[in-house]
Design a protein around this motif. Structure first.
Motif, PDB file in Angstrom:
ATOM      1  N   GLY A  22       0.823  -1.209   0.000  1.00 37.17           N
ATOM      2  CA  GLY A  22       0.000   0.000   0.000  1.00 37.17           C
ATOM      3  C   GLY A  22       0.855   1.256   0.000  1.00 37.17           C
ATOM      4  N   GLN A  23       1.924   1.252   0.795  1.00 41.33           N
ATOM      5  CA  GLN A  23       2.825   2.400   0.831  1.00 41.33           C
ATOM      6  C   GLN A  23       3.529   2.584  -0.510  1.00 41.33           C
ATOM      7  OE1 GLN A  23       4.995   0.963   4.371  1.00 41.33           O
ATOM      8  NE2 GLN A  23       4.612   2.978   5.269  1.00 41.33           N
ATOM      9  N   ARG A  24       3.953   1.470  -1.113  1.00 37.69           N
ATOM     10  CA  ARG A  24       4.642   1.549  -2.402  1.00 37.69           C
ATOM     11  C   ARG A  24       3.722   2.149  -3.472  1.00 37.69           C
ATOM     12  NH1 ARG A  24       9.236  -2.158  -2.290  1.00 37.69           N
ATOM     13  NH2 ARG A  24       9.643  -1.571  -4.468  1.00 37.69           N
ATOM     14  N   ILE A  25       2.470   1.679  -3.499  1.00 38.60           N
ATOM     15  CA  ILE A  25       1.513   2.186  -4.486  1.00 38.60           C
ATOM     16  C   ILE A  25       1.185   3.653  -4.213  1.00 38.60           C
ATOM     17  CG2 ILE A  25      -0.851   1.984  -5.345  1.00 38.60           C
ATOM     18  CD1 ILE A  25      -0.627  -1.044  -4.905  1.00 38.60           C
ATOM     19  N   GLY A  26       1.014   3.986  -2.926  1.00 36.15           N
ATOM     20  CA  GLY A  26       0.733   5.368  -2.567  1.00 36.15           C
ATOM     21  C   GLY A  26       1.855   6.299  -2.995  1.00 36.15           C
ATOM     22  N   ALA A  27       3.092   5.884  -2.757  1.00 38.47           N
ATOM     23  CA  ALA A  27       4.241   6.694  -3.155  1.00 38.47           C
ATOM     24  C   ALA A  27       4.284   6.854  -4.673  1.00 38.47           C
ATOM     25  CB  ALA A  27       5.533   6.044  -2.659  1.00 38.47           C
ATOM     26  N   TRP A  28       3.970   5.771  -5.388  1.00 38.21           N
ATOM     27  CA  TRP A  28       4.001   5.816  -6.855  1.00 38.21           C
ATOM     28  C   TRP A  28       2.963   6.812  -7.387  1.00 38.21           C
ATOM     29  CZ3 TRP A  28       0.782   4.972 -11.015  1.00 38.21           C
ATOM     30  CH2 TRP A  28       1.419   4.856 -12.265  1.00 38.21           C
ATOM     31  N   PHE A  29       1.777   6.819  -6.806  1.00 47.23           N
ATOM     32  CA  PHE A  29       0.731   7.736  -7.266  1.00 47.23           C
ATOM     33  C   PHE A  29       1.084   9.189  -6.946  1.00 47.23           C
ATOM     34  CE2 PHE A  29      -2.240   4.114  -7.758  1.00 47.23           C
ATOM     35  CZ  PHE A  29      -2.753   4.456  -9.003  1.00 47.23           C
ATOM     36  N   ILE A  30       1.697   9.436  -5.798  1.00 49.86           N
ATOM     37  CA  ILE A  30       2.114  10.803  -5.479  1.00 49.86           C
ATOM     38  C   ILE A  30       3.178  11.272  -6.470  1.00 49.86           C
ATOM     39  CG2 ILE A  30       3.304  12.247  -3.775  1.00 49.86           C
ATOM     40  CD1 ILE A  30       1.955  10.535  -1.610  1.00 49.86           C
ATOM     41  N   ASP A  31       4.120  10.382  -6.778  1.00 47.96           N
ATOM     42  CA  ASP A  31       5.140  10.734  -7.765  1.00 47.96           C
ATOM     43  C   ASP A  31       4.522  10.924  -9.150  1.00 47.96           C
ATOM     44  OD1 ASP A  31       7.444  10.793  -6.126  1.00 47.96           O
ATOM     45  OD2 ASP A  31       7.504   8.616  -6.089  1.00 47.96           O
ATOM     46  N   LEU A  32       3.466  10.175  -9.436  1.00 51.32           N
ATOM     47  CA  LEU A  32       2.762  10.356 -10.709  1.00 51.32           C
ATOM     48  C   LEU A  32       2.129  11.750 -10.772  1.00 51.32           C
ATOM     49  CD1 LEU A  32       1.742   9.080 -13.380  1.00 51.32           C
ATOM     50  CD2 LEU A  32      -0.279   8.295 -12.107  1.00 51.32           C
ATOM     51  N   LEU A  33       1.557  12.195  -9.644  1.00 55.51           N
ATOM     52  CA  LEU A  33       0.969  13.532  -9.586  1.00 55.51           C
ATOM     53  C   LEU A  33       2.037  14.613  -9.749  1.00 55.51           C
ATOM     54  CD1 LEU A  33      -1.600  13.085  -6.663  1.00 55.51           C
ATOM     55  CD2 LEU A  33      -2.101  13.240  -9.118  1.00 55.51           C
ATOM     56  N   VAL A  34       3.205  14.398  -9.131  1.00 56.25           N
ATOM     57  CA  VAL A  34       4.298  15.367  -9.255  1.00 56.25           C
ATOM     58  C   VAL A  34       4.738  15.484 -10.708  1.00 56.25           C
ATOM     59  CG1 VAL A  34       6.702  15.843  -8.647  1.00 56.25           C
ATOM     60  CG2 VAL A  34       5.118  15.023  -6.895  1.00 56.25           C
ATOM     61  N   LYS A  86       7.840   8.873  -1.896  1.00 62.44           N
ATOM     62  CA  LYS A  86       8.365   8.028  -0.812  1.00 62.44           C
ATOM     63  C   LYS A  86       8.492   8.827   0.483  1.00 62.44           C
ATOM     64  CE  LYS A  86      10.946   4.546  -3.467  1.00 62.44           C
ATOM     65  NZ  LYS A  86      10.536   4.898  -4.820  1.00 62.44           N
ATOM     66  N   LYS A  87       8.948  10.059   0.354  1.00 58.12           N
ATOM     67  CA  LYS A  87       9.093  10.888   1.551  1.00 58.12           C
ATOM     68  C   LYS A  87       7.740  11.159   2.184  1.00 58.12           C
ATOM     69  CE  LYS A  87      11.470  15.073   3.124  1.00 58.12           C
ATOM     70  NZ  LYS A  87      12.442  14.345   3.949  1.00 58.12           N
ATOM     71  N   ALA A  88       6.712  11.367   1.350  1.00 60.31           N
ATOM     72  CA  ALA A  88       5.373  11.670   1.864  1.00 60.31           C
ATOM     73  C   ALA A  88       4.779  10.505   2.644  1.00 60.31           C
ATOM     74  CB  ALA A  88       4.450  12.061   0.708  1.00 60.31           C
ATOM     75  N   VAL A  89       5.039   9.270   2.197  1.00 57.50           N
ATOM     76  CA  VAL A  89       4.455   8.106   2.886  1.00 57.50           C
ATOM     77  C   VAL A  89       5.413   7.505   3.913  1.00 57.50           C
ATOM     78  CG1 VAL A  89       2.986   7.583   0.916  1.00 57.50           C
ATOM     79  CG2 VAL A  89       5.203   6.447   1.110  1.00 57.50           C
ATOM     80  N   GLY A  90       6.641   8.042   3.999  1.00 59.58           N
ATOM     81  CA  GLY A  90       7.571   7.597   5.029  1.00 59.58           C
ATOM     82  C   GLY A  90       8.324   6.328   4.713  1.00 59.58           C
ATOM     83  N   ILE A  91       8.793   6.183   3.470  1.00 59.39           N
ATOM     84  CA  ILE A  91       9.609   5.022   3.104  1.00 59.39           C
ATOM     85  C   ILE A  91      10.842   5.500   2.354  1.00 59.39           C
ATOM     86  CG2 ILE A  91       7.658   3.435   3.009  1.00 59.39           C
ATOM     87  CD1 ILE A  91       7.657   3.693  -0.015  1.00 59.39           C
ATOM     88  N   LYS A  92      11.847   4.626   2.263  1.00 62.03           N
ATOM     89  CA  LYS A  92      13.045   4.976   1.511  1.00 62.03           C
ATOM     90  C   LYS A  92      13.755   3.704   1.043  1.00 62.03           C
ATOM     91  CE  LYS A  92      16.646   6.595   3.597  1.00 62.03           C
ATOM     92  NZ  LYS A  92      17.534   7.426   4.455  1.00 62.03           N
ATOM     93  N   VAL A  93      14.603   3.860   0.040  1.00 59.70           N
ATOM     94  CA  VAL A  93      15.386   2.752  -0.492  1.00 59.70           C
ATOM     95  C   VAL A  93      16.723   2.708   0.231  1.00 59.70           C
ATOM     96  CG1 VAL A  93      16.410   1.720  -2.554  1.00 59.70           C
ATOM     97  CG2 VAL A  93      14.339   3.101  -2.762  1.00 59.70           C
ATOM     98  N   VAL A  94      17.115   1.522   0.680  1.00 55.81           N
ATOM     99  CA  VAL A  94      18.436   1.331   1.284  1.00 55.81           C
ATOM    100  C   VAL A  94      19.051   0.070   0.701  1.00 55.81           C
ATOM    101  CG1 VAL A  94      17.813   2.472   3.457  1.00 55.81           C
ATOM    102  CG2 VAL A  94      17.530   0.001   3.240  1.00 55.81           C
ATOM    103  N   SER A  95      20.354  -0.066   0.835  1.00 52.34           N
ATOM    104  CA  SER A  95      21.010  -1.290   0.393  1.00 52.34           C
ATOM    105  C   SER A  95      20.786  -2.375   1.436  1.00 52.34           C
ATOM    106  CB  SER A  95      22.510  -1.049   0.201  1.00 52.34           C
ATOM    107  OG  SER A  95      23.159  -1.023   1.456  1.00 52.34           O
TER     108      SER A  95
END
Length: 241
Positions: A22-34, A86-95
């Motif tokens: 859900g967070q991944r999809i939410g982040a994707w849609f926000i980035d789509l809006l941007v 990602k920042k809006a929903v509180g997630i980030k990519v790490v190694s």
């Protein structure tokens, strides 16, 4: 959400919380809006400039193609694993070590995103991959060796003796450091952090003198610099191929 425990080279397990779908999809849609807002801005600008049609078309084509195509690559590189979504929903990519991804990892994720983009295959590949993988990773994450985690981590590398020795030509100063255990080094770091936080120079001096005495090291380095160098050297010796 899946808990991710990552063993480090220092006998310490880092625990993260994997982002859910859900967070991944939410982040994707926000980035789509941007990206959509940027597209609209470019079109408004183009429609209001007094240029020949060919010039407008060329400007619009490149002004849209390059930023939109490289959006995720550039955002995640400059925002240290995040995009506005990602920042809006509180997630980030790490190694998989818990630190920010390298340039090559960013590139791999971006290249695989082209194959996974919902515009082409309706999101089937990334959705199936996230659902089926142990740590909710899409295909690009699996290949790049990255994970997407909640930013409110239960533990982080800065709490350990990990140091990112990024210089390829790094030269260690004190090979004697390998005589200390992970437990010893973590105690040294704990005391050093306490000294820095409280601006207690006497404590950092005591720790530095004690380590020098135990390891029989003679150096003119300032106390905190000496302790930081020890941690960098330890990371170099433990993590080098």
């Amino acid at each position: 959400m899946a808990a991710i425990k990552i063993p480090t080279a220092f006998n310490i397990d880092l625990e993260f919380e994997a982002s859910d779908i859900g967070q991944r999809i939410g982040a994707w849609f926000i980035d789509l809006l941007v990206r959509g807002a940027y597209l609209c801005l470019v079109l408004v600008v183009v429609s209001n400039v007094n240029w020949p049609s060919d010039g407008k078309n060329i400007f619009a084509f490149w002004s849209i193609l390059i930023p939109i195509s490289f959006y995720f690559l550039l955002m995640e590189m400059f925002m240290r694993g995040q995009t506005p979504g990602k920042k809006a929903v509180g997630i980030k990519v790490v190694s998989l070590l818990g630190n920010p991804p390298s340039f090559s990892q960013h590139m791999i994720r971006w290249l695989f995103r082209i194959l996974e983009t919902p515009v082409i295959i309706w999101g089937v590949v990334p959705l199936v991959s996230i659902i089926r993988s142990k740590y909710n990773q899409r295909l690009g994450d699996l290949v790049a060796g990255t994970i997407v985690v909640n930013t409110k981590n239960k533990s982080k590398l800065s709490d350990t003796i990990f140091r990112e020795v990024s210089q390829t030509d790094y030269q260690p100063h004190f090979p004697q450091i390998l005589r200390l255990s992970d437990k010893d080094l973590n105690k040294v770091k704990e005391l050093m952090d306490l000294a820095l936080k409280s601006n207690n120079q006497e404590l950092s001096a005591k720790v530095a003198y004690r380590v020098r005495d135990v390891l029989k090291i003679e150096t003119e380095m300032e106390h905190v610099q000496f302790l930081e160098t020890l941690l960098n050297d330890y990371n170099y010796y433990v993590t080098k191929d």
